[in-house]
Design an enzyme around this catalytic site. Sequence first.
Site, short mmCIF file in Angstrom:
data_model
loop_
_atom_site.label_atom_id
_atom_site.label_comp_id
_atom_site.label_asym_id
_atom_site.label_seq_id
_atom_site.Cartn_x
_atom_site.Cartn_y
_atom_site.Cartn_z
N VAL A 64 0.81 -1.23 0.00
CA VAL A 64 0.00 0.00 0.00
C VAL A 64 0.84 1.28 0.00
O VAL A 64 0.32 2.36 -0.24
CB VAL A 64 -0.99 0.04 1.19
CG1 VAL A 64 -1.98 -1.09 1.10
CG2 VAL A 64 -0.27 0.05 2.53
N SER A 146 -9.18 2.90 15.25
CA SER A 146 -8.74 2.42 16.56
C SER A 146 -9.19 3.40 17.64
O SER A 146 -9.29 4.61 17.38
CB SER A 146 -7.21 2.32 16.58
OG SER A 146 -6.73 2.22 17.90
N TYR A 159 0.27 6.86 15.48
CA TYR A 159 -0.84 5.93 15.19
C TYR A 159 -2.17 6.59 15.55
O TYR A 159 -3.11 6.58 14.75
CB TYR A 159 -0.61 4.67 16.02
CG TYR A 159 -1.63 3.58 15.88
CD1 TYR A 159 -1.95 3.02 14.64
CD2 TYR A 159 -2.26 3.05 17.02
CE1 TYR A 159 -2.87 1.98 14.54
CE2 TYR A 159 -3.17 2.02 16.92
CZ TYR A 159 -3.48 1.49 15.68
OH TYR A 159 -4.38 0.47 15.58
#
Length: 251
Positions: A64, A146, A159
Amino acid sequence: MRLEGRRILVIGGGGGGIGRAMTRAFGAEGAAVAVADRDPDRAEEAAAELRVAGATAVAVTVDVRDADELAALVATAVRELGGLDTLVTVVGGQLEFVPAVRLHEMRDDDWDTVYELNLRYVARAVRLVLPVFLEQGHGSIVSVGSVTGVMAAPHQAAYGVAKAGLLSLARTVAAEYSADGIRMNVVVAGAIATAVNPGPDGWVDPIPLGRYGRSDEVADAAVYLASDAASYVTGQQLVIDGGVSARGPFG
Ligand SMILES: NC(=O)c1ccc[n+]([C@@H]2O[C@H](COP(=O)([O-])OP(=O)(O)OC[C@H]3O[C@@H](n4cnc5c(N)ncnc54)[C@H](O)[C@@H]3O)[C@@H](O)[C@H]2O)c1
């Protein structure tokens, strides 16, 4: 068979955790699935499992991080499945790619790595499928987010920031493309028992439901969001976290 006749591209669908559970669930609900993964064996294994169960499935290898490979992937999925109704993005994470450190210790390269594996490729894939969806007058996108994107992300700042970005992207797709029949939503996962995050490891105390979640519980949410049952749902986050993010200061 809530996804009968649907054509779905799952990026990261070969994984042993959430990706594989989603691929399996989409096939079981009647969808034809293009399983994309960096690991060709995993992609083929996941696709073969669906074919054995009687579903239509093809495996495609992709990294990706590569824009050309991503563009070729979307073209291949459209060609092999005879069109595309839903894009699902699963690839993501921090701990498996870069070290967990405090914010001031994070290196630029590691920040970029986490960004490109959690947000940049998703935005790119969304931009690639939108013309397909616009031409046919419908389409949906489901991304795996998340709780670190809706709460603090200690030692995983990049993240958390990237996963928060997915929520913004979904809202913008909702604002810009709802009139074109296109929806985007994010499944926000909490602590899910997978190879990367095996649990339980003593951290279950903050989880009101008292256990780690299962990948199939996250996949169920994705099936719902991809299906007509969610035809009036877009720009949203569906949180599958055992109640973690519902807690307040007193418990
Ligand atoms: N496990 C958890 O507790 C948890 C919690 C919240 C969110 N998530 C999110 O769930 C998603 C899936 O996580 P998982 O641990 O279940 O993983 P998974 O087992 O579904 O595997 C993901 C797949 O991504 C593939 N992949 C990795 N890098 C790639 C690349 N550059 N190009 C193409 N494919 C690549 C891997 O080969 C793997 O098959 C991630 O977005 C993660 O952030 C997981």
